[in-house]
Scaffold this active site. Sequence first.
Site, PDB file in Angstrom:
ATOM      1  N   LYS A  14     -69.793 -10.774  22.015  1.00  0.00           N
ATOM      2  CA  LYS A  14     -70.548 -11.608  23.125  1.00  0.00           C
ATOM      3  C   LYS A  14     -70.561 -13.018  22.820  1.00  0.00           C
ATOM      4  O   LYS A  14     -70.284 -13.987  23.394  1.00  0.00           O
ATOM      5  CB  LYS A  14     -72.035 -10.983  23.629  1.00  0.00           C
ATOM      6  CG  LYS A  14     -72.116  -9.659  23.885  1.00  0.00           C
ATOM      7  CD  LYS A  14     -73.552  -9.234  24.358  1.00  0.00           C
ATOM      8  CE  LYS A  14     -74.647  -9.231  23.269  1.00  0.00           C
ATOM      9  NZ  LYS A  14     -74.321  -8.471  22.236  1.00  0.00           N
ATOM     10  N   ARG A  89     -81.673  -8.034  28.817  1.00  0.00           N
ATOM     11  CA  ARG A  89     -81.418  -6.954  27.885  1.00  0.00           C
ATOM     12  C   ARG A  89     -82.472  -5.800  28.237  1.00  0.00           C
ATOM     13  O   ARG A  89     -82.502  -4.658  27.719  1.00  0.00           O
ATOM     14  CB  ARG A  89     -81.849  -7.311  26.581  1.00  0.00           C
ATOM     15  CG  ARG A  89     -80.744  -7.543  25.603  1.00  0.00           C
ATOM     16  CD  ARG A  89     -81.249  -7.787  24.176  1.00  0.00           C
ATOM     17  NE  ARG A  89     -80.313  -7.624  22.817  1.00  0.00           N
ATOM     18  CZ  ARG A  89     -79.728  -8.719  22.454  1.00  0.00           C
ATOM     19  NH1 ARG A  89     -79.624  -9.811  23.017  1.00  0.00           N
ATOM     20  NH2 ARG A  89     -78.942  -8.581  21.250  1.00  0.00           N
ATOM     21  N   ARG A 128     -70.427  -9.071   9.308  1.00  0.00           N
ATOM     22  CA  ARG A 128     -71.123 -10.214   9.259  1.00  0.00           C
ATOM     23  C   ARG A 128     -72.161 -10.362   8.322  1.00  0.00           C
ATOM     24  O   ARG A 128     -72.595 -11.558   7.778  1.00  0.00           O
ATOM     25  CB  ARG A 128     -71.515 -10.355  10.777  1.00  0.00           C
ATOM     26  CG  ARG A 128     -72.311 -11.690  10.951  1.00  0.00           C
ATOM     27  CD  ARG A 128     -72.484 -11.718  12.452  1.00  0.00           C
ATOM     28  NE  ARG A 128     -73.717 -11.101  13.061  1.00  0.00           N
ATOM     29  CZ  ARG A 128     -74.257 -10.705  14.102  1.00  0.00           C
ATOM     30  NH1 ARG A 128     -73.567 -11.392  15.310  1.00  0.00           N
ATOM     31  NH2 ARG A 128     -74.882 -10.126  14.451  1.00  0.00           N
ATOM     32  N   ARG A 134     -77.159 -12.624   7.949  1.00  0.00           N
ATOM     33  CA  ARG A 134     -78.403 -12.702   8.978  1.00  0.00           C
ATOM     34  C   ARG A 134     -79.258 -11.539   8.614  1.00  0.00           C
ATOM     35  O   ARG A 134     -78.912 -10.467   8.072  1.00  0.00           O
ATOM     36  CB  ARG A 134     -77.493 -12.536  10.257  1.00  0.00           C
ATOM     37  CG  ARG A 134     -78.216 -13.301  11.339  1.00  0.00           C
ATOM     38  CD  ARG A 134     -77.398 -13.359  12.767  1.00  0.00           C
ATOM     39  NE  ARG A 134     -77.854 -12.058  13.360  1.00  0.00           N
ATOM     40  CZ  ARG A 134     -77.597 -11.904  14.628  1.00  0.00           C
ATOM     41  NH1 ARG A 134     -76.572 -12.828  15.099  1.00  0.00           N
ATOM     42  NH2 ARG A 134     -77.913 -11.198  15.332  1.00  0.00           N
ATOM     43  N   ARG A 145     -81.063  -1.454  16.477  1.00  0.00           N
ATOM     44  CA  ARG A 145     -80.452  -2.431  17.391  1.00  0.00           C
ATOM     45  C   ARG A 145     -79.852  -1.448  18.300  1.00  0.00           C
ATOM     46  O   ARG A 145     -79.740  -1.579  19.478  1.00  0.00           O
ATOM     47  CB  ARG A 145     -79.646  -3.523  16.983  1.00  0.00           C
ATOM     48  CG  ARG A 145     -80.776  -4.623  16.593  1.00  0.00           C
ATOM     49  CD  ARG A 145     -80.014  -5.474  15.637  1.00  0.00           C
ATOM     50  NE  ARG A 145     -78.822  -6.363  15.667  1.00  0.00           N
ATOM     51  CZ  ARG A 145     -78.004  -6.828  15.144  1.00  0.00           C
ATOM     52  NH1 ARG A 145     -78.220  -6.717  13.618  1.00  0.00           N
ATOM     53  NH2 ARG A 145     -77.120  -7.621  15.473  1.00  0.00           N
TER      54      ARG A 145
HETATM   55  P1  B4P Z   1     -71.261 -10.624  18.593  1.00  0.00           P
HETATM   56  O1  B4P Z   1     -71.297  -9.650  19.388  1.00  0.00           O
HETATM   57  O2  B4P Z   1     -70.728 -12.073  19.204  1.00  0.00           O
HETATM   58  O3  B4P Z   1     -72.557 -10.718  17.913  1.00  0.00           O
HETATM   59  P2  B4P Z   1     -73.994 -11.384  18.602  1.00  0.00           P
HETATM   60  O4  B4P Z   1     -73.612 -12.330  19.900  1.00  0.00           O
HETATM   61  O5  B4P Z   1     -74.782 -12.267  17.774  1.00  0.00           O
HETATM   62  O6  B4P Z   1     -74.748 -10.376  19.266  1.00  0.00           O
HETATM   63  P3  B4P Z   1     -76.118  -9.572  18.833  1.00  0.00           P
HETATM   64  O7  B4P Z   1     -76.280  -8.240  19.778  1.00  0.00           O
HETATM   65  O8  B4P Z   1     -75.776  -9.212  17.492  1.00  0.00           O
HETATM   66  O9  B4P Z   1     -77.261 -10.412  18.652  1.00  0.00           O
HETATM   67  P4  B4P Z   1     -78.307 -11.501  19.349  1.00  0.00           P
HETATM   68  O10 B4P Z   1     -78.153 -12.951  18.988  1.00  0.00           O
HETATM   69  O11 B4P Z   1     -77.938 -11.546  21.069  1.00  0.00           O
HETATM   70  O12 B4P Z   1     -70.397 -10.737  17.216  1.00  0.00           O
HETATM   71  C1  B4P Z   1     -70.648  -9.404  16.188  1.00  0.00           C
HETATM   72  C2  B4P Z   1     -69.719  -9.868  15.019  1.00  0.00           C
HETATM   73  O13 B4P Z   1     -68.483  -9.239  15.363  1.00  0.00           O
HETATM   74  C3  B4P Z   1     -69.424 -11.205  14.448  1.00  0.00           C
HETATM   75  O14 B4P Z   1     -69.324 -11.227  13.199  1.00  0.00           O
HETATM   76  C4  B4P Z   1     -68.093 -11.528  15.243  1.00  0.00           C
HETATM   77  O15 B4P Z   1     -67.350 -12.688  14.303  1.00  0.00           O
HETATM   78  C5  B4P Z   1     -67.265 -10.158  14.856  1.00  0.00           C
HETATM   79  N1  B4P Z   1     -66.241  -9.939  16.043  1.00  0.00           N
HETATM   80  C6  B4P Z   1     -66.341 -10.483  17.356  1.00  0.00           C
HETATM   81  N2  B4P Z   1     -65.337 -10.408  17.964  1.00  0.00           N
HETATM   82  C7  B4P Z   1     -64.513  -9.412  17.123  1.00  0.00           C
HETATM   83  C8  B4P Z   1     -63.028  -8.603  17.176  1.00  0.00           C
HETATM   84  N3  B4P Z   1     -62.660  -8.954  18.439  1.00  0.00           N
HETATM   85  N4  B4P Z   1     -62.638  -8.253  16.167  1.00  0.00           N
HETATM   86  C9  B4P Z   1     -63.429  -8.060  14.852  1.00  0.00           C
HETATM   87  N5  B4P Z   1     -64.534  -8.746  14.664  1.00  0.00           N
HETATM   88  C10 B4P Z   1     -65.284  -9.376  16.111  1.00  0.00           C
HETATM   89  O16 B4P Z   1     -79.703 -10.917  19.254  1.00  0.00           O
HETATM   90  C11 B4P Z   1     -80.450 -10.820  17.997  1.00  0.00           C
HETATM   91  C12 B4P Z   1     -81.959 -10.155  18.149  1.00  0.00           C
HETATM   92  O17 B4P Z   1     -82.608 -11.281  18.918  1.00  0.00           O
HETATM   93  C13 B4P Z   1     -82.044  -9.071  19.041  1.00  0.00           C
HETATM   94  O18 B4P Z   1     -81.890  -7.828  18.173  1.00  0.00           O
HETATM   95  C14 B4P Z   1     -83.415  -9.261  19.298  1.00  0.00           C
HETATM   96  O19 B4P Z   1     -84.455  -8.685  18.289  1.00  0.00           O
HETATM   97  C15 B4P Z   1     -83.596 -10.554  19.991  1.00  0.00           C
HETATM   98  N6  B4P Z   1     -83.195 -10.637  21.174  1.00  0.00           N
HETATM   99  C16 B4P Z   1     -82.174 -11.597  21.653  1.00  0.00           C
HETATM  100  N7  B4P Z   1     -81.883 -11.731  23.048  1.00  0.00           N
HETATM  101  C17 B4P Z   1     -83.101 -10.961  23.307  1.00  0.00           C
HETATM  102  C18 B4P Z   1     -83.681 -10.561  24.908  1.00  0.00           C
HETATM  103  N8  B4P Z   1     -83.004 -10.844  25.960  1.00  0.00           N
HETATM  104  N9  B4P Z   1     -84.552  -9.724  24.675  1.00  0.00           N
HETATM  105  C19 B4P Z   1     -85.373  -9.213  23.456  1.00  0.00           C
HETATM  106  N10 B4P Z   1     -84.772  -9.681  22.477  1.00  0.00           N
HETATM  107  C20 B4P Z   1     -83.803 -10.341  22.391  1.00  0.00           C
END
Ligand code: B4P
Length: 189
Positions: A14, A89, A128, A134, A145
């Site tokens: 994302k 979410r 990652r 992280r 998660r």
């Molecule tokens: P991403 O999927 O981009 O990870 P993210 O955006 O950080 O999502 P995530 O769900 O983990 O965390 P968030 O910050 O929203 O990429 C993941 C990895 O894959 C990266 O290393 C990337 O380089 C790699 N990748 C991407 N595309 C690829 C491809 N095509 N091929 C290979 N590799 C690839 O949330 C973190 C925490 O914050 C949650 O657990 C929660 O506690 C809290 N939170 C955030 N929003 C919330 C909400 N709305 N409500 C409640 N809690 C919330």
Amino acid sequence: MFNIIIFGPPGAGKGTQANFIIESYGLKHLSTGDMLRAARKSGTELGNRVAAIMDSGKLVSDEIVNELVEEQVLNGGDEKGFIFDGYPRTVAQAETLDAILAKVDAPVKGVLFLKVPNEELIVRLLDRAKKQGRADDNEESIKQRVEEYNVKTLPVAKYYEEQGKVVDVVGLGTIDEIQGRIAGSLNKL
Ligand code: B4P
């Protein structure tokens, strides 16, 4: 205003793909994950309150994230639109987002649903963990998660499917290939 949600399980790409959408379409990135991590880093009272919850892989309360998002949208100034990343979410968050966007008369235009199999998600997040360190990218937290996603977040897809707004995007392949698919979907919205 052109408001888009990028949706999918943890590790679906994302944040990665949101960066491309911001650059190509001039939308403002609104990532609740980034906002919460920034609050932690600057040691605010809110950041201290959410740190342990995030590290465990649980969702932060709806109240906290809804407030963060409302503040950004209503004080956003002259935006072309927002890309919501990692929000909503829960169904309660989705209902709140709809209510916030009704105030600015600019409903969600579409939901890009990045589809990635579970096994691949785990590989990406553990990778990652090695690169970025992280605190929530460890096996225990990742399991939590994915569980939170299945129970609380997947129903959000249904909520928007009922509004006819969900577009599925295959999230496997190179980052460029996925960008191409997203561009194709966005042009149809
Ligand atoms: P991403 O999927 O981009 O990870 P993210 O955006 O950080 O999502 P995530 O769900 O983990 O965390 P968030 O910050 O929203 O990429 C993941 C990895 O894959 C990266 O290393 C990337 O380089 C790699 N990748 C991407 N595309 C690829 C491809 N095509 N091929 C290979 N590799 C690839 O949330 C973190 C925490 O914050 C949650 O657990 C929660 O506690 C809290 N939170 C955030 N929003 C919330 C909400 N709305 N409500 C409640 N809690 C919330």
